[in-house]
Design an enzyme around this catalytic site. Structure first.
Site, short mmCIF file in Angstrom:
data_model
loop_
_atom_site.label_atom_id
_atom_site.label_comp_id
_atom_site.label_asym_id
_atom_site.label_seq_id
_atom_site.Cartn_x
_atom_site.Cartn_y
_atom_site.Cartn_z
N VAL A 156 22.49 44.41 43.50
CA VAL A 156 22.96 44.95 44.78
C VAL A 156 22.02 44.53 45.90
O VAL A 156 22.44 44.00 46.93
CB VAL A 156 23.08 46.49 44.71
CG1 VAL A 156 23.41 47.06 46.09
CG2 VAL A 156 24.14 46.89 43.70
N GLU B 85 27.94 50.59 47.73
CA GLU B 85 28.40 49.22 47.45
C GLU B 85 29.59 49.29 46.49
O GLU B 85 29.71 50.20 45.70
CB GLU B 85 27.27 48.39 46.85
CG GLU B 85 26.59 48.98 45.63
CD GLU B 85 27.30 48.65 44.32
OE1 GLU B 85 27.00 49.30 43.31
OE2 GLU B 85 28.18 47.76 44.31
N PHE B 86 30.47 48.33 46.63
CA PHE B 86 31.65 48.25 45.75
C PHE B 86 31.72 46.87 45.11
O PHE B 86 32.79 46.34 44.85
CB PHE B 86 32.94 48.56 46.54
CG PHE B 86 32.91 49.90 47.21
CD1 PHE B 86 32.62 50.02 48.56
CD2 PHE B 86 33.13 51.06 46.48
CE1 PHE B 86 32.58 51.27 49.18
CE2 PHE B 86 33.08 52.32 47.09
CZ PHE B 86 32.80 52.43 48.44
N LEU B 87 30.52 46.28 44.91
CA LEU B 87 30.49 44.91 44.39
C LEU B 87 30.84 44.88 42.92
O LEU B 87 30.35 45.70 42.15
CB LEU B 87 29.07 44.33 44.54
CG LEU B 87 28.34 44.50 45.87
CD1 LEU B 87 27.01 43.76 45.80
CD2 LEU B 87 29.20 43.96 47.00
N LYS C 9 31.89 56.82 46.65
CA LYS C 9 31.43 55.85 45.65
C LYS C 9 31.75 56.34 44.25
O LYS C 9 32.33 55.62 43.43
CB LYS C 9 29.92 55.66 45.81
CG LYS C 9 29.26 54.88 44.68
CD LYS C 9 29.69 53.44 44.67
CE LYS C 9 29.01 52.71 43.51
NZ LYS C 9 29.48 51.33 43.37
N ASN D 16 34.64 54.73 41.52
CA ASN D 16 34.33 54.23 40.17
C ASN D 16 34.96 55.09 39.09
O ASN D 16 35.45 54.57 38.07
CB ASN D 16 32.82 54.15 39.98
CG ASN D 16 32.27 52.82 40.48
OD1 ASN D 16 33.02 51.97 40.95
ND2 ASN D 16 30.98 52.64 40.39
N PHE E 124 43.23 46.61 37.16
CA PHE E 124 42.53 47.58 36.31
C PHE E 124 43.47 48.30 35.35
O PHE E 124 43.30 49.48 35.03
CB PHE E 124 41.70 48.58 37.17
CG PHE E 124 40.41 47.94 37.60
CD1 PHE E 124 40.41 46.86 38.44
CD2 PHE E 124 39.19 48.39 37.11
CE1 PHE E 124 39.25 46.22 38.80
CE2 PHE E 124 38.00 47.76 37.47
CZ PHE E 124 38.04 46.67 38.32
N ALA F 199 44.46 46.42 29.13
CA ALA F 199 44.08 47.21 27.94
C ALA F 199 43.13 46.40 27.07
O ALA F 199 43.08 45.17 27.13
CB ALA F 199 45.33 47.57 27.16
N CYS G 237 27.77 50.43 35.82
CA CYS G 237 28.27 51.40 36.82
C CYS G 237 29.19 52.47 36.27
O CYS G 237 28.95 53.65 36.46
CB CYS G 237 28.95 50.64 37.95
SG CYS G 237 27.80 49.66 38.86
C1 UDX Z 1 32.46 48.02 38.99
C2 UDX Z 1 33.36 48.34 40.17
O1 UDX Z 1 34.53 47.51 40.09
C3 UDX Z 1 32.63 48.04 41.47
O2 UDX Z 1 33.45 48.39 42.57
C4 UDX Z 1 31.35 48.88 41.50
O3 UDX Z 1 30.63 48.63 42.69
C5 UDX Z 1 30.49 48.53 40.30
O4 UDX Z 1 31.22 48.75 39.08
P1 UDX Z 1 31.66 45.92 37.65
O5 UDX Z 1 31.12 46.96 36.72
O6 UDX Z 1 30.77 44.83 38.10
O7 UDX Z 1 32.20 46.65 39.01
O8 UDX Z 1 32.89 45.22 36.93
P2 UDX Z 1 34.45 45.48 36.88
O9 UDX Z 1 35.10 44.21 37.19
O10 UDX Z 1 34.81 46.66 37.66
O11 UDX Z 1 34.70 45.78 35.31
C6 UDX Z 1 34.06 46.90 34.76
C7 UDX Z 1 34.43 46.94 33.28
O12 UDX Z 1 35.81 47.31 33.13
C8 UDX Z 1 34.25 45.63 32.54
O13 UDX Z 1 33.66 45.89 31.27
C9 UDX Z 1 35.66 45.13 32.35
O14 UDX Z 1 35.79 44.36 31.15
C10 UDX Z 1 36.45 46.41 32.24
N1 UDX Z 1 37.84 46.30 32.66
C11 UDX Z 1 38.11 45.97 33.95
C12 UDX Z 1 38.85 46.60 31.75
O15 UDX Z 1 38.59 46.91 30.59
N2 UDX Z 1 40.14 46.54 32.16
C13 UDX Z 1 40.46 46.19 33.44
O16 UDX Z 1 41.65 46.13 33.75
C14 UDX Z 1 39.42 45.89 34.36
#
Ligand code: UDX
Length: 452
Positions: A11, A155-157, A226, A230, A271, A274, A282
């Site tokens: 971040v 942050e939402f990265l 935030k 999440n 999101f 499955a 996070c």
């Molecule tokens: C997440 C949030 O998206 C972000 O906004 C926040 O700031 C930090 O946490 P991140 O953890 O980097 O980001 O990855 P993300 O793309 O959100 O995926 C998180 C987890 O969910 C991964 O393990 C991914 O494999 C899983 N996932 C994601 C699923 O199992 N199914 C989905 O449809 C999407």
């Protein structure tokens, strides 16, 4: 404006590089001097697509230090982006945050300075950071009575798309109880809010992306946004995985079900993939922290609790599926394709692969694994597990009784599956991410099963 960033992790470094790229003068601070030396030499300690390129373009506006006396005095805005790792109770460990707040307070130069919580911090931390700053100013030896205002700017990265998410965010959230702080942050983010900065050639502005919504609110609301964001994303994933259980029993196709509900604009298609569920630094940490915060007020959060329970169960289902196929696991050899918690990152925090590997090792399985990027980090951080790391997916397949696709790296879609099938002792693959073409794999001689 002059900006200081405390913490050069995913971040902090991403935020600092982007603010420098849009024209601000940024000093990134880390107490780990080896990290600072590496950054000064242009070496980046994390794998994040385009971070190196944007850093090079932003370099004239960027500096790195481990000295608060160097970073803080001239800063108009100081971002705190230090780790808040989970404790066993789920509540986050705030020692790095409090140390940063004290060090900031001791090094003000008397001018109005906005201190921004960028780290994910418990709701109510803004006020706590404010009290730490005031105490530090009182004890400061430099005689300055700096006027600090505290703000929250969550942050939402997403790792793997952090630069895109920073330059082209869905929204910017700022929370403060002092109007001056909100005004300062509005000025800081204007180039992103109005999208007036020149887009990097390698990271073009999305079509019709002309402005970014600003949510300007109070401290507590910004902090809760935030966690709520999440928790909802984690919940959405666990929801589709819970529906996946039913789909498997009734013979429905969970990918089609997800598509069918996701086309409803009120639900949205993202999101809803499955599979093995969420990992990363996070979702697990923030849902646990949210539950812990609610608990401090005597509140229960059964929906958020359920999201965590369902997610944890997905890892167990890998072992169940392998037992169904192999009947006995002890003495078998099983290969994992993918270690990182998701593609396009080397981050292993709460990665499903680690928990799955441990469950298999505990059952006497010989585990082999490959990851295009995260293998080195895995060797450094988890080398003692006894997982046999292979340089190629083909070598993972050699002699395996089963393969498990854990991380949906695009590399794995292009494998020569007929070759892999021939190298395996038992041509069976469990696709943990619905990422592969099942028909093609069956034609290649593999038995293909998914975690629905
Ligand atoms: C997440 C949030 O998206 C972000 O906004 C926040 O700031 C930090 O946490 P991140 O953890 O980097 O980001 O990855 P993300 O793309 O959100 O995926 C998180 C987890 O969910 C991964 O393990 C991914 O494999 C899983 N996932 C994601 C699923 O199992 N199914 C989905 O449809 C999407």
């Amino acid at each position: 404006m002059r900006v200081a960033i405390i913490g050069t992790g995913y971040v902090g470094l991403t935020t600092g590089v982007c603010l420098a790229f849009i024209g601000h003068s940024v000093t990134c601070l880390d107490t780990d001097e080896s990290k600072i030396r590496a950054l000064r030499e242009g070496h980046i300690p994390i794998y994040e697509p385009y971070l190196e390129e944007v850093l090079e373009e932003a370099r004239p506006n960027l500096s790195f230090t481990s000295s608060y006396a160097e970073a803080i005095p001239d800063a108009d805005v100081v971002f705190i982006a230090v780790g808040t790792p989970p404790t066993p109770s789920g509540a986050p460990n705030l020692e790095y945050l409090s140390q940063a707040a004290r060090s900031i307070g001791q090094n003000g130069n008397g001018n109005f300075t906005v201190v921004v919580n960028k780290s994910t911090v418990p709701i109510g931390s803004g006020n706590w950071v404010g009290s730490l700053l005031r105490d530090a100013v009182e004890q400061s030896s430099n005689g300055h009575k700096t006027d600090f205002a505290v703000a929250s700017n969550p942050e939402f990265l997403r790792e793997g798309t952090a630069l895109h998410d920073s330059l082209y965010p869905d929204r910017i959230v700022i929370g403060a109880d002092e109007p001056r702080a909100l005004e300062t942050l509005y000025t800081l983010y204007r180039p992103i809010l109005d999208q007036t900065f020149p887009a990097p050639v390698f990271l073009p502005r999305p079509d019709n992306f002309a402005a970014v919504p600003l949510v300007s609110t109070d401290l507590a609301s910004a902090e809760l946004i935030k966690y709520a964001a999440n928790a909802f994303l984690a919940l959405k994933i666990s929801f589709i995985n819970e529906i996946g259980l039913v789909a498997e029993r009734v013979g429905a196709n969970i990918t089609e079900v997800a598509r069918g509900i996701g086309l409803d604009s009120r639900i949205g298609s993202r999101f809803l993939s499955a599979g093995l569920g969420w990992g990363g630094s996070c979702f697990g940490k923030d849902t646990a922290a949210l539950i812990a915060t609610a608990g401090e007020y005597g509140l229960h959060m059964p929906i958020v609790e359920a999201a965590r329970t369902v997610n944890s169960r997905q890892r167990d289902r890998v072992v169940e599926k392998l037992l169904q196929e192999l009947k006995i696991l002890k003495g078998r050899t099983i290969g994992l394709l993918g270690l990182a918690f998701k593609p396009n990152t080397d981050d292993l925090r709460e990665a499903p692969a680690i928990e799955i590997a441990q469950k298999l090792i505990d059952r006497g399985v010989r585990v082999k694994a490959h990851d295009p990027i995260a293998s080195e980090r895995f060797q450094r951080e988890h080398g003692k597990m006894g997982v046999c790391l292979c340089p190629t997916a083909e070598e993972v397949a050699d002699g395996c009784d089963a393969l498990v696709l854990v991380t949906e790296w695009s590399d794995y879609r292009e494998l020569e599956w007929e070759q892999l099938a021939k190298r395996m002792r038992n041509p069976f693959i469990l696709d943990g991410r619905h990422a592969l073409d099942g028909d093609k794999l069956v034609r290649s001689g593999l038995r293909y099963v998914t975690i629905s």
